[in-house]
Design an enzyme around this catalytic site. Structure first.
Site, PDB file in Angstrom:
ATOM      1  N   GLU A   1     -21.834  48.743  54.137  1.00  0.00           N
ATOM      2  CA  GLU A   1     -20.668  47.861  54.240  1.00  0.00           C
ATOM      3  C   GLU A   1     -20.737  46.944  55.461  1.00  0.00           C
ATOM      4  O   GLU A   1     -20.459  45.752  55.360  1.00  0.00           O
ATOM      5  CB  GLU A   1     -19.370  48.674  54.229  1.00  0.00           C
ATOM      6  CG  GLU A   1     -19.094  49.403  52.907  1.00  0.00           C
ATOM      7  CD  GLU A   1     -19.015  48.496  51.688  1.00  0.00           C
ATOM      8  OE1 GLU A   1     -18.953  47.264  51.846  1.00  0.00           O
ATOM      9  OE2 GLU A   1     -19.038  49.029  50.551  1.00  0.00           O
TER      10      GLU A   1
ATOM     11  N   ALA B   1     -12.959  44.545  45.171  1.00  0.00           N
ATOM     12  CA  ALA B   1     -13.986  44.500  44.143  1.00  0.00           C
ATOM     13  C   ALA B   1     -15.040  45.571  44.391  1.00  0.00           C
ATOM     14  O   ALA B   1     -15.084  46.164  45.468  1.00  0.00           O
ATOM     15  CB  ALA B   1     -14.656  43.124  44.123  1.00  0.00           C
ATOM     16  N   MET B   2     -15.897  45.782  43.368  1.00  0.00           N
ATOM     17  CA  MET B   2     -16.869  46.874  43.430  1.00  0.00           C
ATOM     18  C   MET B   2     -18.218  46.441  42.880  1.00  0.00           C
ATOM     19  O   MET B   2     -18.298  45.801  41.825  1.00  0.00           O
ATOM     20  CB  MET B   2     -16.307  48.072  42.643  1.00  0.00           C
ATOM     21  CG  MET B   2     -17.227  49.255  42.567  1.00  0.00           C
ATOM     22  SD  MET B   2     -17.517  49.976  44.210  1.00  0.00           S
ATOM     23  CE  MET B   2     -19.135  50.706  43.943  1.00  0.00           C
ATOM     24  N   GLU B   3     -19.271  46.846  43.593  1.00  0.00           N
ATOM     25  CA  GLU B   3     -20.623  46.329  43.360  1.00  0.00           C
ATOM     26  C   GLU B   3     -21.452  47.095  42.331  1.00  0.00           C
ATOM     27  O   GLU B   3     -22.689  47.061  42.401  1.00  0.00           O
ATOM     28  CB  GLU B   3     -21.365  46.337  44.701  1.00  0.00           C
ATOM     29  CG  GLU B   3     -21.725  47.742  45.258  1.00  0.00           C
ATOM     30  CD  GLU B   3     -20.728  48.308  46.264  1.00  0.00           C
ATOM     31  OE1 GLU B   3     -19.539  47.939  46.191  1.00  0.00           O
ATOM     32  OE2 GLU B   3     -21.138  49.130  47.097  1.00  0.00           O
ATOM     33  N   ASN B   4     -20.854  47.779  41.347  1.00  0.00           N
ATOM     34  CA  ASN B   4     -21.611  48.523  40.342  1.00  0.00           C
ATOM     35  C   ASN B   4     -22.832  47.727  39.873  1.00  0.00           C
ATOM     36  O   ASN B   4     -22.734  46.540  39.595  1.00  0.00           O
ATOM     37  CB  ASN B   4     -20.729  48.799  39.131  1.00  0.00           C
ATOM     38  CG  ASN B   4     -19.344  49.249  39.523  1.00  0.00           C
ATOM     39  OD1 ASN B   4     -19.192  50.275  40.159  1.00  0.00           O
ATOM     40  ND2 ASN B   4     -18.342  48.452  39.176  1.00  0.00           N
TER      41      ASN B   4
ATOM     42  N   GLU C   1     -20.106  41.387  47.027  1.00  0.00           N
ATOM     43  CA  GLU C   1     -20.500  42.362  45.993  1.00  0.00           C
ATOM     44  C   GLU C   1     -21.897  42.030  45.470  1.00  0.00           C
ATOM     45  O   GLU C   1     -22.704  42.925  45.222  1.00  0.00           O
ATOM     46  CB  GLU C   1     -19.486  42.395  44.845  1.00  0.00           C
ATOM     47  CG  GLU C   1     -18.039  42.638  45.272  1.00  0.00           C
ATOM     48  CD  GLU C   1     -17.822  43.815  46.201  1.00  0.00           C
ATOM     49  OE1 GLU C   1     -18.667  44.729  46.251  1.00  0.00           O
ATOM     50  OE2 GLU C   1     -16.796  43.816  46.926  1.00  0.00           O
TER      51      GLU C   1
ATOM     52  N   HIS D   1     -24.552  43.261  47.862  1.00  0.00           N
ATOM     53  CA  HIS D   1     -24.761  44.708  47.807  1.00  0.00           C
ATOM     54  C   HIS D   1     -25.941  45.081  46.907  1.00  0.00           C
ATOM     55  O   HIS D   1     -26.488  46.175  47.023  1.00  0.00           O
ATOM     56  CB  HIS D   1     -23.522  45.414  47.268  1.00  0.00           C
ATOM     57  CG  HIS D   1     -22.541  45.858  48.319  1.00  0.00           C
ATOM     58  ND1 HIS D   1     -22.913  46.514  49.476  1.00  0.00           N
ATOM     59  CD2 HIS D   1     -21.183  45.792  48.362  1.00  0.00           C
ATOM     60  CE1 HIS D   1     -21.822  46.805  50.182  1.00  0.00           C
ATOM     61  NE2 HIS D   1     -20.767  46.369  49.543  1.00  0.00           N
TER      62      HIS D   1
HETATM   63  N1  BES Z   1     -17.795  49.080  47.867  1.00  0.00           N
HETATM   64  C1  BES Z   1     -16.603  48.376  48.161  1.00  0.00           C
HETATM   65  C2  BES Z   1     -15.469  48.717  47.242  1.00  0.00           C
HETATM   66  C3  BES Z   1     -14.854  50.074  47.450  1.00  0.00           C
HETATM   67  C4  BES Z   1     -14.157  50.329  48.584  1.00  0.00           C
HETATM   68  C5  BES Z   1     -14.935  51.050  46.538  1.00  0.00           C
HETATM   69  C6  BES Z   1     -13.563  51.572  48.763  1.00  0.00           C
HETATM   70  C7  BES Z   1     -14.364  52.274  46.729  1.00  0.00           C
HETATM   71  C8  BES Z   1     -13.663  52.548  47.833  1.00  0.00           C
HETATM   72  C9  BES Z   1     -16.818  46.869  48.059  1.00  0.00           C
HETATM   73  O1  BES Z   1     -18.118  46.456  48.278  1.00  0.00           O
HETATM   74  C10 BES Z   1     -15.996  46.255  49.159  1.00  0.00           C
HETATM   75  O2  BES Z   1     -16.287  46.472  50.287  1.00  0.00           O
HETATM   76  N2  BES Z   1     -14.968  45.491  48.798  1.00  0.00           N
HETATM   77  C11 BES Z   1     -14.037  44.910  49.723  1.00  0.00           C
HETATM   78  C12 BES Z   1     -14.172  43.428  49.813  1.00  0.00           C
HETATM   79  C13 BES Z   1     -15.279  42.954  50.700  1.00  0.00           C
HETATM   80  C14 BES Z   1     -15.359  41.451  50.704  1.00  0.00           C
HETATM   81  C15 BES Z   1     -15.160  43.450  52.120  1.00  0.00           C
HETATM   82  C16 BES Z   1     -12.671  45.232  49.202  1.00  0.00           C
HETATM   83  O3  BES Z   1     -12.580  45.735  48.066  1.00  0.00           O
HETATM   84  O4  BES Z   1     -11.698  45.014  49.901  1.00  0.00           O
HETATM   85 ZN    ZN Z   2     -18.778  46.343  50.216  1.00  0.00          ZN
END
Ligand code: BES
Ligand code: ZN
Length: 850
Positions: free
Chosen positions: A314, A256-259, A292, A295
């Site tokens: 992160e 997922a992504m935190e836009n 998310e 974030h």
């Molecule tokens: N910002 C990331 C998503 C992301 C990762 C975007 C790599 C672009 C490239 C998001 O906050 C994230 O870390 N997501 C994790 C899940 C989280 C619970 C650790 C994921 O997508 O696995």
């Molecule tokens: Zn993240």
């Protein structure tokens, strides 16, 4: 022909942006292959810049026209962007570009997923949407107009105006381009509201495609509200817009992504119902939603200066979501789960060719650095800091961080500075944790005489690629002492280790104690400690620290497995009795007991053998694990049916920790029962299950004893309409196939009509399943190595990010015998020699090959 060698980017080359951005206006005229993006961007020279070269990133864009202050210009187009002459003072840059979302299979930038437009801009995807200074330290206020006949048109911030076939959005909070998002589609909302502690009402929506998914939204929404509340209660952080949207998409590279104000989720990371999702899925969804959402403060309000600082957002946000899950569920179980993951993924990474510091110093493709080290070890470092300064100082430092850096693009230096300013402590030695790769080994020796006990600790971090020599780190070692009867004689005490070797003395003891070292896994290190089985069994039975209690059992099991493999030993009864005592102890949390029953993975055993100087044989390891499970089942024979019955949950399904723990123990016991009853009980559970946890638990138990063909077929017939459930069906067959059949099973499934290599979830279920089948992946034929290589070569031009990530399956090649090494190297070389290989995959195979 290959392009010239891709460029390496260095942290030490950082310079501030030449131009800053005020307002950004974007207009999207959506069309599947010919979307037009019009931009109007207000630039001004950055007074802190060292140069005034005007360069905008741009990838795969067709430039239609460009203007500066209303005058047409003819910029120089480069492969990675655009350059042109600009006025001395502030100016307005405008451009119109054309892009093709429907052919964007890389799922980065603006793309289409099942008729829906959506975006993924982190880390460097915005440059595939329009020309822009696509770097996190350029923050701007975005106004967005979307033109499309699709019914739902979303972007960041608040809706400001809407009409037939258009909508306008404005996000008042300055943000870097990587947090931009746009969604357009035929969507339905699962709505709700949240009232913040200052009394503002926030509208919440979870958007899904119509046709079934509406029934899978309630849990995600509840998790969002719980996250919003928790961040207010624990960190004092309130949400800062009147609207929060989450959208579920089927095709997504990550979880997922935190836009800002518009989180975009892989459907698998948000949609759940009791019938389709397991307890583990529910817990993961709750954690990802929280992550998310968190974030918004740790990542969005305070972002990263550059991508080398990725752990700033992160690592901290993972730490926060771990705390959240620990608070909502069981802190002890969560700590054990997280440590298991850290050891399985991060220690493995740290031990091999891909080792890198939590804050890397260089990269070729930043997408390759969203790693277990940046995330999970990054989170451990936050925990270390909290342990070193104490809870009160930790939250004081966080308050200072939020006030001092709100609106900033910050660095690890900024982060550590708030801790130094709050506590007056010098953190220069602590900072080495961010720069030094590799897992420290903490060797423990002890001696006792006349009431005095001495612990001698030695730390050593092995060399890693590019870092032959290591300095001693600041390691907080949480220690407790037990007497020979298992009573605690010294409660948890933190020893701060700062040197390579240090001794600690404890006086006034009435006998030789048993040490419980690294309680609650107080630092991400490997403890090397020669203890007897009896001492470990005593900790397993009596330690007051649940983590070390579990870890003592884990280490016992690992030692048993190694002895079975090295000395043909039969599993000793000290271990089996210890396990039985934990299993029968009804005072213990069932979730904890389920964890205690879980053996180390075959990959763990391979690493343990390799660490002890032996070459692991994956087939023999697989057999030893199966033999041990059978011994455990036989040893516990009389107890298993009672526990299985006691774990049955009455009443309607809820995914709460209590019943989930009961089902976890029930399924663990069912796995053992199946070794004895040929799968009778499992077949019964499969037939009567009314939730996915029990249905899948039963299917797994059957496949583990090479049964379950009928159930697999029934499962497919029941669930063929549900993509997320079918991902489980694909994955399970491969991960649990008998080792010699694993590659053929995966290959056969790639010819199944529902296999779709463009869908990352589906591709991962088959080939992630193959990697998870350790004995199958490393089968001596080399069939799995070759099959995966062929598919990664096919996937690379379609989706380089996912292809690159999955090359990690080969990262342990140096552990194995010459023949396997040769076959893995051949697979890697075949990938490496592919014409037009992506920069992503090229960097990974180069690093893995060393
Ligand atoms: N910002 C990331 C998503 C992301 C990762 C975007 C790599 C672009 C490239 C998001 O906050 C994230 O870390 N997501 C994790 C899940 C989280 C619970 C650790 C994921 O997508 O696995
Ligand atoms: Zn993240």
């Amino acid at each position: 022909m290959k392009d010239a060698a891709p460029q390496t980017i260095y942290l030490s080359d950082y310079t501030p942006p030449a131009y800053l951005v005020g307002d950004v206006h974007l207009t999207f005229k959506l069309a599947a292959t010919k979307t037009r993006v019009l931009s109007r961007i207000a630039f001004r020279p950055n007074p802190d810049a060292t140069d005034h070269d005007f360069f905008l990133h741009g990838d795969d864009l067709t430039l239609i026209s460009a203007r500066i202050d209303g005058q047409d210009i003819n910029p120089d187009l480069h492969s990675g962007g655009l350059r042109c002459a600009v006025p001395d003072g502030p100016f307005v840059f405008e451009a119109e570009v054309e892009i093709s979302p429907s052919t964007n299979t890389a799922l980065e930038g603006l793309y289409m997923s099942n008729g829906m437009y959506c975006t993924q801009c982190e880390a460097e995807g915005f440059r595939k949407i329009t020309y822009y200074p696509d770097r996190p330290d350029v923050m701007a206020v975005f106004t967005v107009r979307i033109e499309s006949d699709l019914p739902v048109l979303l972007s960041n911030g608040n809706p400001t105006a809407t009409g037939k076939d258009w909508a306008e959005w404005h996000d008042p909070w300055p943000k870097p381009a990587y947090l931009f998002a746009l969604v357009a589609g035929d969507l339905v909302a699962h709505p709700n509201t949240f009232t913040t502690r200052s009394g503002r009402q926030v509208d919440l929506n979870l958007w899904v495609r119509p046709g079934g998914d509406e029934a899978k939204c309630a849990f995600g929404m509840a998790a969002l509200k719980a996250s919003m509340k928790w961040d207010e209660d624990v960190y004092g952080r309130e949400y800062d817009l009147d609207l929060f949207n989450i959208v579920a998409v089927d095709d997504f590279n990550m979880g997922a992504m935190e836009n800002k104000g518009l989180n975009i989720f892989n459907a698998s990371a948000v949609l759940a119902s009791p019938q389709t999702a397991t307890d583990a899925d529910f817990e993961r969804i709750e954690a990802i939603i929280a992550h998310e959402y968190f974030h918004n403060w740790t990542g969005n309000r305070i972002t990263c200066r550059d991508w080398f600082q990725l752990c700033l957002k992160e690592g901290l946000t993972v730490f926060r979501d771990q705390q959240f899950t620990g608070d909502l569920r069981s802190a002890a179980v969560k700590r054990i789960d997280d440590t298991m993951m850290l050891r399985a993924y991060q220690f493995r990474e740290d031990n091999g060719p891909l080792a890198h510091p939590v804050r890397p110093e260089s990269f070729v493709e930043i997408n390759n650095f969203y790693t277990a080290t940046v995330y999970e070890k990054g989170a451990e470092l936050i925990g270390l800091l909290k342990l070193l300064v104490g809870d009160q100082a930790y939250f004081d430092a966080l308050d200072l961080y939020f006030t001092r850096h709100d609106g900033d693009a910050a660095t690890i230096e900024d982060w550590l500075q708030v801790f130094e300013d709050t506590t007056g402590r010098d953190l220069s030695q602590f900072k080495k944790w961010y720069a030094q790769a590799g897992t420290p080994r903490l060797t423990v020796r002890d001696e006792y005489a006349d009431g005095t006990y001495r612990l001698h600790l030695r730390q050593e971090t092995p060399p890693t690629p590019g870092q032959p020599d290591k300095d001693p780190l600041l390691i907080p070692v949480a220690v407790g002492l037990l007497d020979q009867n298992g009573a605690e004689v010294l409660p948890t005490t933190i020893l701060e280790m700062t040197k390579a070797e240090q001794s600690f003395t404890f006086d006034g003891l009435s006998g030789r104690p048993i040490p419980s070292v690294l309680r609650n896994f107080s630092a991400p290190v490997i403890v090397v400690h020669d203890m007897t089985d009896a001492e470990r069994a005593l900790l397993l039975a009596h330690d007051t620290d649940p983590f070390n209690r579990w870890d003592a059992g884990r280490t016992l099991a690992q030692d048993v497995l190694v002895r079975m493999l090295r000395q043909n030993a039969t599993p000793d009864t000290a271990f089996l009795d210890g396990l039985a005592a934990v299993l029968r102890d009804d005072a213990l949390d069932p979730a904890f007991r389920a964890l205690a029953l879980r053996l180390p993975s075959e990959d763990d055993t391979a690493q343990a053998l390799f660490d002890a100087g032996h070459t692991p044989d994956p087939t023999a390891i697989n057999q030893a694990h199966e033999t041990l499970k059978l011994h455990i089942a036989q040893h516990l024979q009389d107890t298993l049916p009672r526990i299985y019955a006691a774990m049955s949950v009455t009443g309607p399904y809820t995914p709460d920790a209590g019943p989930a723990g009961q089902r976890a123990l029930g399924n663990a016991v069912l796995g053992l029962i199946s070794k004895l009853d040929g799968g009778k009980q499992a077949a019964q559970q499969f037939a009567s299950a009314d939730n996915m946890t029990q249905q899948l638990g039963a299917l797994r138990a059957l496949l583990q004893i090479s049964k379950g063909d009928a159930e697999l077929a029934a499962f497919e017939a029941q669930w063929q309409h549900d993509r997320l459930v079918m991902d489980k069906w694909f994955g399970l067959q491969v991960s649990l196939a008998a080792a010699p059949d694993a590659a053929a099973t995966a290959e056969k499934l790639t010819r199944h009509p529902a296999f779709d290599m463009k869908n990352p979830n589906r591709f991962r279920s088959v080939f992630g399943g193959l990697k998870a089948n350790t004995a199958g992946f490393h089968h001596a034929s080399g069939a799995a190595y070759a099959l995966l290589a062929d598919w990664l070569i096919k996937l690379d031009p379609i989706n380089p990010q996912t292809a690159a990530r999955m090359t990690m399956s080969y990262d342990t090649w140096k552990r194995y015998d010459g023949e396997r090494q040769t076959k893995m190297r051949a697979a890697l070389s075949k990938i490496a020699q592919t014409p037009q290989l992506s920069r992503d995959t090229e960097e990974m195979v180069t690093r893995i090959l060393g």
